[in-house]
Design an enzyme around this catalytic site. Structure first.
Site, PDB file in Angstrom:
ATOM      1  N   ARG B 234      36.326  39.143  36.173  1.00  0.00           N
ATOM      2  CA  ARG B 234      36.910  38.585  35.001  1.00  0.00           C
ATOM      3  C   ARG B 234      37.722  37.188  35.391  1.00  0.00           C
ATOM      4  O   ARG B 234      37.689  36.752  36.672  1.00  0.00           O
ATOM      5  CB  ARG B 234      37.950  39.332  34.356  1.00  0.00           C
ATOM      6  CG  ARG B 234      39.142  39.573  35.411  1.00  0.00           C
ATOM      7  CD  ARG B 234      40.239  40.383  34.483  1.00  0.00           C
ATOM      8  NE  ARG B 234      41.442  40.755  35.557  1.00  0.00           N
ATOM      9  CZ  ARG B 234      42.616  39.868  35.703  1.00  0.00           C
ATOM     10  NH1 ARG B 234      42.612  38.777  35.090  1.00  0.00           N
ATOM     11  NH2 ARG B 234      43.557  40.125  36.393  1.00  0.00           N
ATOM     12  N   HIS B 235      37.965  36.401  34.278  1.00  0.00           N
ATOM     13  CA  HIS B 235      38.738  34.932  34.726  1.00  0.00           C
ATOM     14  C   HIS B 235      40.213  35.253  34.831  1.00  0.00           C
ATOM     15  O   HIS B 235      40.855  36.158  34.398  1.00  0.00           O
ATOM     16  CB  HIS B 235      38.534  34.149  33.678  1.00  0.00           C
ATOM     17  CG  HIS B 235      38.767  32.760  33.652  1.00  0.00           C
ATOM     18  ND1 HIS B 235      40.061  32.194  33.901  1.00  0.00           N
ATOM     19  CD2 HIS B 235      38.013  31.838  34.014  1.00  0.00           C
ATOM     20  CE1 HIS B 235      40.119  31.079  34.267  1.00  0.00           C
ATOM     21  NE2 HIS B 235      38.931  30.591  34.155  1.00  0.00           N
ATOM     22  N   PRO B 236      40.734  34.741  36.151  1.00  0.00           N
ATOM     23  CA  PRO B 236      42.242  35.025  36.484  1.00  0.00           C
ATOM     24  C   PRO B 236      43.157  34.607  35.069  1.00  0.00           C
ATOM     25  O   PRO B 236      44.185  35.307  35.001  1.00  0.00           O
ATOM     26  CB  PRO B 236      42.731  34.009  37.485  1.00  0.00           C
ATOM     27  CG  PRO B 236      41.351  32.971  37.543  1.00  0.00           C
ATOM     28  CD  PRO B 236      40.156  33.450  36.795  1.00  0.00           C
ATOM     29  N   PHE B 237      42.897  33.647  34.301  1.00  0.00           N
ATOM     30  CA  PHE B 237      43.640  33.585  33.080  1.00  0.00           C
ATOM     31  C   PHE B 237      43.352  33.317  31.726  1.00  0.00           C
ATOM     32  O   PHE B 237      43.837  32.604  30.907  1.00  0.00           O
ATOM     33  CB  PHE B 237      45.005  32.493  33.354  1.00  0.00           C
ATOM     34  CG  PHE B 237      44.336  31.357  34.205  1.00  0.00           C
ATOM     35  CD1 PHE B 237      44.530  31.251  35.555  1.00  0.00           C
ATOM     36  CD2 PHE B 237      43.686  30.155  33.522  1.00  0.00           C
ATOM     37  CE1 PHE B 237      44.126  30.069  36.279  1.00  0.00           C
ATOM     38  CE2 PHE B 237      43.424  29.110  34.268  1.00  0.00           C
ATOM     39  CZ  PHE B 237      43.541  28.911  35.590  1.00  0.00           C
TER      40      PHE B 237
END
Lengths: 388, 388
Positions: B234-237
């Site tokens: 996933r993407h951090p934000f």
């Protein structure tokens, strides 16, 4: 050594770059041009400018994301749909060496600023585009984000463990590779222009860039037409060549031949393993890699990583610690190589291109505030090029 | 577009590269110089030559590993400890633009061929070194293999899942980045030499190269001094921005804002999820990313990936398939971009630098047999440079 100067500036001193790039991929490429001495003028859209100005992590009010890849650049806000600002842009292009952009293919053409349009204004212009899939081919218009390109390029399928899921590389690899190849293409085109007198369109795709990095995956495809299975942290045809668990963490150990393997067995107090028929040569060790790993980890788990790093290294076997980003970036080696620099009071990663006789300053100019240089640049580029 | 020629050769036409590189890192860099038109003369040691000639996978008797990164080069065997061969080498250096090598630091100096030695022979020489940790700093002599550099640079610690082990990138990332930065540095130095008339020593470290690619890991270190936890795919934000399971495989879906998320919810028949208080905005969705993923996968697992690729794409949401290396390299986009070329009858990955007006031939000269050009090169370089 790094700070002895042949002349005032870096390798690209005197080069003028007009920078329409945004977010990560393009700005990462043009930041390297700035690092090596080019003048980079970043054009930002009205409103909040480059999207990454609002991305975390922050230091006070400053986005580190923006600061990392826009250090040393100047900023001007231009509305490229408005006549007055278009005129300033065209005046910039008349004097520019490089235009860089990473819009989706078609966006620049709709603005009237395709390569063909701008080459008419300045035939020496190097027009560099970086996009997800490039300006040609059936996917030219396909929406691309790093995660999508990683998924579609094979790298995610190749990363991870046999019993685990496909795994994204823990950094925006495809974005960053696109930026690095764009930088490389610009440098190549600048050199070629010295011989030909002509500019060119450099057309980089994150997808192409990631395909070029598939290594064994591409070799296996060429040899057999098949895809490789995921193999975790080990090497496809050398063993032991892997990450191993110790009592308190991990070490990487790489034995490329029988001689090093025998030394490793001695260093962990299991000299007899080198004569075990399962581990006699590299082919056998790869075939029995699960048993090999288990036999080694039984011993390695008895002591902390620091113990093995000292003793296995002393035995002449290649070994290294597993470091997190914090440990890696604060390592004395990173310091000695000037890989943590400072810009605007913020620490950030430096440039890996070290050239004797050219500057590699530990302190760089900061990333600009939005439109920080707008007024001065509007004056400078109010007219076309000065008479030669 | 790619085959329209401004002149006969590539961007580096007329450039002579003397290539002492071996295995992967250096040869990957000099292969790009050859791709872009430079003449690359590979010097191999007596015996079996470059180690990778014996590495799999094979096509018949030919190592694909060797063939991939040595296409288009000439080969000569020289014993650099023997007077006659040293003389030929020095004659090559007198006429060369570039020397490339990736020995461990110190090896070239012990042969009497340090940068300082060779700059006396040819002050215009660009001397490019690529090594694990570079020619300066406390780790300059430390043994480096890709797996060790990946472990020590932070990238392995950042790749993988929160509940899983540190994960090696499924390709020799540090080796390949070292080679690409070496190529970039050579291109930069060739441009700079046009202005200064002087050569330089380009000193590239695989470690530096990998640090420069840490992105969020380096930003978090600068912001907080802490290392990021592994977060899988996933993407951090941003959320949803991840790889998702369907009935028969995976898709990558990237929603960078609420608007795209609402479209995604509609496309999977769960429009009400967009109004769920846990998923109302991006910050909430990242906080509740495990629940979000579960809610989406309940639906996605009801149909095959192909169904979702059509329907979610039609809804305007960025989505892409998970492809293995075979699927990626045989994708029509890879074909259209000439990313699978042929050399010596073998398929291999092309170069991502596409420059309008310069050749990007689909068929390249093959990698050389050992010492294939030895006799001709011994004759050509029996004497110093011809009179100007």
């Amino acid at each position: 050594m790094m700070s002895m100067k042949v002349r005032g500036g870096g390798a690209f001193s005197g080069v003028l770059v007009i920078d329409l790039t945004h977010v990560l991929n393009g700005p990462f490429g043009t930041a390297m041009l700035s690092d090596l001495g080019a003048r980079v003028i970043k054009i930002e859209p009205p409103g909040h400018g480059d999207d990454t100005r609002t991305y975390g992590p922050f230091a006070g009010q400053t986005s580190l994301y923006f600061a990392f890849v826009n250090r040393g650049k100047e900023s001007i806000v231009l509305n490229l749909k408005e006549d007055e600002d278009r005129k300033i842009f065209i005046n910039m292009i008349r004097r520019a060496d490089v235009l860089a952009e990473n819009f989706r293919p078609g966006v620049m053409a709709r603005l009237g600023f395709s390569y063909e349009d701008l080459a008419k204004v300045n035939p020496r212009l190097i027009y560099a585009s970086s996009s997800g899939f490039g300006h040609t081919g059936p996917l030219a218009d396909y929406p691309a984000y790093d995660t999508i390109v990683q998924a579609m390029s094979g790298i995610m399928d190749m990363t991870g463990f046999p019993d685990g899921p496909p795994t994204r590389v823990g950094t925006s690899l495809s974005d960053l590779l696109g930026g690095l190849y764009m930088f490389s293409g610009i440098a190549s085109a600048l050199y070629a222009r010295e011989k030909t007198g002509r500019g060119t369109h450099v057309d980089i795709a994150m997808f192409d860039a990631t395909l070029a990095f598939l290594e064994h995956g591409a070799m296996e495809f060429a040899a057999t037409g098949r895809a490789l299975d995921r193999i975790g942290n080990r090497h496809p045809f050398l063993a032991p060549f892997d990450l191993f668990e110790c009592a308190d963490g991990h070490v990487a150990i790489c034995c490329g031949n029988d001689h090093l393997f025998a030394k490793l067995c001695g260093a962990i107090g299991r000299a007899e393993l080198a004569n075990d028929p399962r581990f006699l040569d590299d082919v056998s060790r790869v075939q029995n890699v699960v048993a090999l790993r288990a036999a080694l980890e039984v011993e390695l788990k008895k002591a902390p990583a620091a113990y093995w790093l000292t003793n296995i290294h002393a035995a002449g076997v290649p070994i290294g610690p597993l470091l997190d980003a914090t440990q890696a970036l604060s390592h004395p080696q990173a310091q000695a190589r000037n890989m943590m620099i400072e810009a605007g009071g913020l620490k950030m990663t430096g440039i890996p291109i070290k050239m004797k006789g050219y500057p590699d300053e530990p302190i760089r100019a900061p990333a600009p505030d939005l439109d920080e240089h707008g007024a001065a640049l509007r004056e400078e580029f109010a007219n076309g090029p000065p008479p030669a």
